[in-house]
Design a protein around this motif. Structure first.
Motif, mmCIF file in Angstrom:
data_model
loop_
_atom_site.group_PDB
_atom_site.id
_atom_site.type_symbol
_atom_site.label_atom_id
_atom_site.label_comp_id
_atom_site.label_asym_id
_atom_site.label_seq_id
_atom_site.Cartn_x
_atom_site.Cartn_y
_atom_site.Cartn_z
ATOM 1 N N ILE A 145 0.837 -1.204 0.000
ATOM 2 C CA ILE A 145 0.000 0.000 0.000
ATOM 3 C C ILE A 145 0.868 1.248 0.000
ATOM 4 O O ILE A 145 0.619 2.205 -0.760
ATOM 5 N N ALA A 146 1.913 1.248 0.829
ATOM 6 C CA ALA A 146 2.815 2.399 0.873
ATOM 7 C C ALA A 146 3.530 2.581 -0.462
ATOM 8 O O ALA A 146 3.650 3.700 -0.973
ATOM 9 N N ALA A 147 3.998 1.467 -1.039
ATOM 10 C CA ALA A 147 4.714 1.548 -2.313
ATOM 11 C C ALA A 147 3.797 1.989 -3.444
ATOM 12 O O ALA A 147 4.181 2.813 -4.285
ATOM 13 N N SER A 148 2.581 1.450 -3.478
ATOM 14 C CA SER A 148 1.652 1.810 -4.549
ATOM 15 C C SER A 148 1.259 3.277 -4.470
ATOM 16 O O SER A 148 1.175 3.960 -5.502
ATOM 17 N N ASN A 149 1.052 3.783 -3.258
ATOM 18 C CA ASN A 149 0.748 5.215 -3.116
ATOM 19 C C ASN A 149 1.951 6.075 -3.490
ATOM 20 O O ASN A 149 1.804 7.142 -4.096
ATOM 21 N N GLY A 150 3.150 5.591 -3.133
ATOM 22 C CA GLY A 150 4.362 6.333 -3.470
ATOM 23 C C GLY A 150 4.605 6.416 -4.958
ATOM 24 O O GLY A 150 5.190 7.383 -5.450
ATOM 25 N N VAL A 151 4.151 5.399 -5.694
ATOM 26 C CA VAL A 151 4.278 5.407 -7.151
ATOM 27 C C VAL A 151 3.122 6.160 -7.801
ATOM 28 O O VAL A 151 3.309 6.950 -8.733
ATOM 29 N N ALA A 152 1.906 5.920 -7.302
ATOM 30 C CA ALA A 152 0.716 6.444 -7.960
ATOM 31 C C ALA A 152 0.554 7.952 -7.823
ATOM 32 O O ALA A 152 0.180 8.628 -8.792
ATOM 33 N N LEU A 153 0.823 8.495 -6.649
ATOM 34 C CA LEU A 153 0.591 9.933 -6.443
ATOM 35 C C LEU A 153 1.441 10.808 -7.362
ATOM 36 O O LEU A 153 0.915 11.726 -8.003
ATOM 37 N N PRO A 154 2.756 10.564 -7.469
ATOM 38 C CA PRO A 154 3.536 11.383 -8.417
ATOM 39 C C PRO A 154 3.060 11.204 -9.860
ATOM 40 O O PRO A 154 2.983 12.183 -10.618
ATOM 41 N N LEU A 155 2.764 9.958 -10.247
ATOM 42 C CA LEU A 155 2.300 9.717 -11.611
ATOM 43 C C LEU A 155 0.998 10.462 -11.894
ATOM 44 O O LEU A 155 0.807 11.007 -12.979
ATOM 45 N N LEU A 156 0.110 10.473 -10.903
ATOM 46 C CA LEU A 156 -1.206 11.072 -11.119
ATOM 47 C C LEU A 156 -1.126 12.553 -11.451
ATOM 48 O O LEU A 156 -1.887 13.047 -12.285
ATOM 49 N N PHE A 157 -0.195 13.264 -10.823
ATOM 50 C CA PHE A 157 -0.149 14.711 -11.010
ATOM 51 C C PHE A 157 0.978 15.167 -11.930
ATOM 52 O O PHE A 157 1.066 16.361 -12.241
ATOM 53 N N LEU A 158 1.840 14.249 -12.377
ATOM 54 C CA LEU A 158 2.953 14.636 -13.239
ATOM 55 C C LEU A 158 2.887 13.930 -14.586
ATOM 56 O O LEU A 158 3.908 13.718 -15.228
ATOM 57 N N SER A 159 1.688 13.570 -15.016
ATOM 58 C CA SER A 159 1.534 12.829 -16.271
ATOM 59 C C SER A 159 0.492 13.456 -17.183
ATOM 60 O O SER A 159 -0.249 12.762 -17.884
ATOM 61 N N GLU A 160 0.390 14.789 -17.153
ATOM 62 C CA GLU A 160 -0.559 15.524 -18.002
ATOM 63 C C GLU A 160 -2.001 15.084 -17.770
ATOM 64 O O GLU A 160 -2.793 14.995 -18.695
ATOM 65 N N THR A 161 -2.324 14.787 -16.522
ATOM 66 C CA THR A 161 -3.692 14.417 -16.172
ATOM 67 C C THR A 161 -4.452 15.648 -15.690
ATOM 68 O O THR A 161 -5.267 16.211 -16.404
ATOM 69 N N PHE A 162 -4.161 16.083 -14.459
ATOM 70 C CA PHE A 162 -4.822 17.273 -13.916
ATOM 71 C C PHE A 162 -4.023 18.547 -14.178
ATOM 72 O O PHE A 162 -4.587 19.632 -14.265
ATOM 73 N N VAL A 163 -2.714 18.420 -14.270
ATOM 74 C CA VAL A 163 -1.848 19.586 -14.457
ATOM 75 C C VAL A 163 -1.481 19.688 -15.928
ATOM 76 O O VAL A 163 -0.863 18.776 -16.491
ATOM 77 N N GLN A 164 -1.849 20.783 -16.569
ATOM 78 C CA GLN A 164 -1.550 20.965 -17.990
ATOM 79 C C GLN A 164 -0.047 21.130 -18.208
ATOM 80 O O GLN A 164 0.656 21.625 -17.331
ATOM 81 N N PRO A 165 0.463 20.727 -19.366
ATOM 82 C CA PRO A 165 1.907 20.707 -19.617
ATOM 83 C C PRO A 165 2.609 22.038 -19.397
ATOM 84 O O PRO A 165 3.751 22.080 -18.954
ATOM 85 N N ASP A 166 1.936 23.173 -19.710
ATOM 86 C CA ASP A 166 2.618 24.466 -19.580
ATOM 87 C C ASP A 166 2.826 24.876 -18.129
ATOM 88 O O ASP A 166 3.548 25.852 -17.859
ATOM 89 N N LEU A 167 2.221 24.162 -17.183
ATOM 90 C CA LEU A 167 2.438 24.440 -15.769
ATOM 91 C C LEU A 167 3.523 23.547 -15.175
ATOM 92 O O LEU A 167 3.892 23.721 -14.009
ATOM 93 N N VAL A 173 7.916 13.900 -18.683
ATOM 94 C CA VAL A 173 6.564 13.345 -18.601
ATOM 95 C C VAL A 173 6.375 12.189 -19.587
ATOM 96 O O VAL A 173 5.505 11.332 -19.387
ATOM 97 N N TRP A 174 7.203 12.147 -20.630
ATOM 98 C CA TRP A 174 7.115 11.076 -21.627
ATOM 99 C C TRP A 174 7.488 9.722 -21.024
ATOM 100 O O TRP A 174 7.141 8.668 -21.571
ATOM 101 N N THR A 192 1.011 9.127 -18.957
ATOM 102 C CA THR A 192 0.966 10.253 -19.887
ATOM 103 C C THR A 192 0.274 9.861 -21.186
ATOM 104 O O THR A 192 -0.541 10.622 -21.731
ATOM 105 N N TYR A 193 0.567 8.674 -21.686
ATOM 106 C CA TYR A 193 -0.015 8.226 -22.952
ATOM 107 C C TYR A 193 -1.491 7.892 -22.790
ATOM 108 O O TYR A 193 -2.282 8.091 -23.716
ATOM 109 N N PHE A 194 -1.856 7.423 -21.612
ATOM 110 C CA PHE A 194 -3.275 7.220 -21.310
ATOM 111 C C PHE A 194 -4.009 8.558 -21.321
ATOM 112 O O PHE A 194 -5.060 8.703 -21.955
#
Length: 251
Positions: free
Chosen positions: A172-194, A201-202, A207-209
Motif C-alpha cells: 500500500i505504501a509503495a503503490s501510493n508512493g508510485v501512484a501519487l507522483p504519476l497522477l499529477f505529473l503525467s498531463e492528467t490534472f496539471v496541464q503541460p505548460d504548468l 513526462v514522456w 501520460t499516454y493514457f
C-alpha cells in the motif's frame, strides 16, 4: 482443465474475494467520485482565471479516469501478491496447472471488470455534475481500450510491487508512493505548460493514457489517438510480462 477454464475459475474466485471485502468495493467507487465532486464541482465553482482546474471540465476527464485506472490495480494486485506470499499460496499454486501468467491474467480480468464499471460511473458523473462538454459518438468508444490497456499495465506493475514489498502494508505504501507522483505529473490534472520543461513526462505510461483519452474526449487537445494507443499497448505488454515473471513460484 483447459487454459480458458483455469483462468475462468481463478477469475471467479478472485471476483468473489473482492466482493467480500466491502470496504475495498466501497472505496474503489467512492474515492474517484469524491475527487470529481471536490475538484470538478467545488473547486471550479470559485471561478479562477488561471492555474489548476481553470480549463473546461472536459479537459480533466482523463485525470478522473486515471484515478481508478491507476490506484485500484496497483493496490489490489500488489496486495493479492503479498497476501499469497504471506499465506504460502504460491507454493500450493505451483503444484497446479495454473501458470503465473494465467494467475495474473485472471486478476487483470477481474480488475478490468470492476474498473470498467467505475470508469463508466465516473464518466457519467463528470458530464452530469461538472457539465463537461464531451463529444459523444462512435469515437468515444476508444476510451474502452485505453481503460483496458491501462488496467493491464498497472496490474503488471502492481504484481512487481507485490513481489518487491515485504508485506501488504508495504504494498500500500509503495503503490501510493508510485501512484501519487504519476497522477499529477503525467498531463492528467496539471496541464503541460504548468510543468517544468525538464520534467520527463514522456517516461510515465500514464501520460499516454491521458493524452489518448483527452484526444478522444476533448476536441482542442488535438493529440494522436492511434500513436498513444500503440505506445500504451506496448507498455502494457511489457509490464504484464514483467509482472508475470515477478510472481514467485514459491514463497
Amino acid at each position: 482443465m483447459s487454459r480458458t477454464g483455469r483462468v475462468r475459475a481463478e477469475a471467479t474466485a478472485a471476483a468473489r474475494s473482492f466482493l467480500r471485502r466491502r470496504t475495498a468495493v466501497f472505496f474503489t467507487f467512492f474515492f474517484p467520485v469524491l475527487l470529481v465532486l471536490i475538484f470538478g464541482v467545488i473547486v471550479r465553482s470559485q471561478g479562477a482565471d488561471g492555474g489548476l482546474f481553470a480549463l473546461p471540465p472536459a479537459y480533466y476527464v482523463p485525470g478522473y479516469l486515471a484515478v481508478v485506472v491507476l490506484f485500484t490495480p496497483l493496490s489490489r494486485v500488489g496486495s493479492e501478491v503479498a497476501r499469497h506470499r504471506e499465506g504460502a499460496r504460491f507454493e500450493k499454486l505451483a503444484t497446479t496447472p495454473l501458470s503465473r501468467a494465467e494467475w495474473l491474467l485472471a486478476q487483470t480480468l477481474v480488475n478490468a471488470g470492476v474498473i470498467g464499471l467505475a470508469a463508466l460511473l465516473i464518466f457519467a458523473l463528470v458530464i452530469v455534475a461538472t457539465g463537461a462538454n464531451v463529444g459523444l459518438g462512435p469515437a468515444t468508444l476508444l476510451v474502452v481500450p485505453y481503460v483496458f490497456l491501462g488496467v493491464v499495465l498497472f496490474c503488471g506493475l502492481g504484481a512487481v510491487l507485490g513481489r518487491i514489498a515485504d508485506s501488504q502494508d508495504g504494498v500500500i505504501a509503495a503503490s501510493n508512493g508510485v501512484a501519487l507522483p504519476l497522477l499529477f505529473l503525467s498531463e492528467t490534472f496539471v496541464q503541460p505548460d504548468l510543468l517544468p520543461g525538464w520534467l520527463p513526462v514522456w517516461a510515465s505510461p500514464l501520460t499516454y493514457f491521458a493524452r489518448g483519452v483527452r484526444a478522444v474526449t476533448y476536441e482542442p487537445a488535438g493529440g494522436s489517438v492511434a500513436s498513444n494507443l500503440i505506445v500504451l499497448a506496448a507498455l502494457a505488454v511489457v509490464l504484464f510480462v514483467a509482472g508475470a515473471v515477478a510472481i514467485p513460484r514459491t514463497d
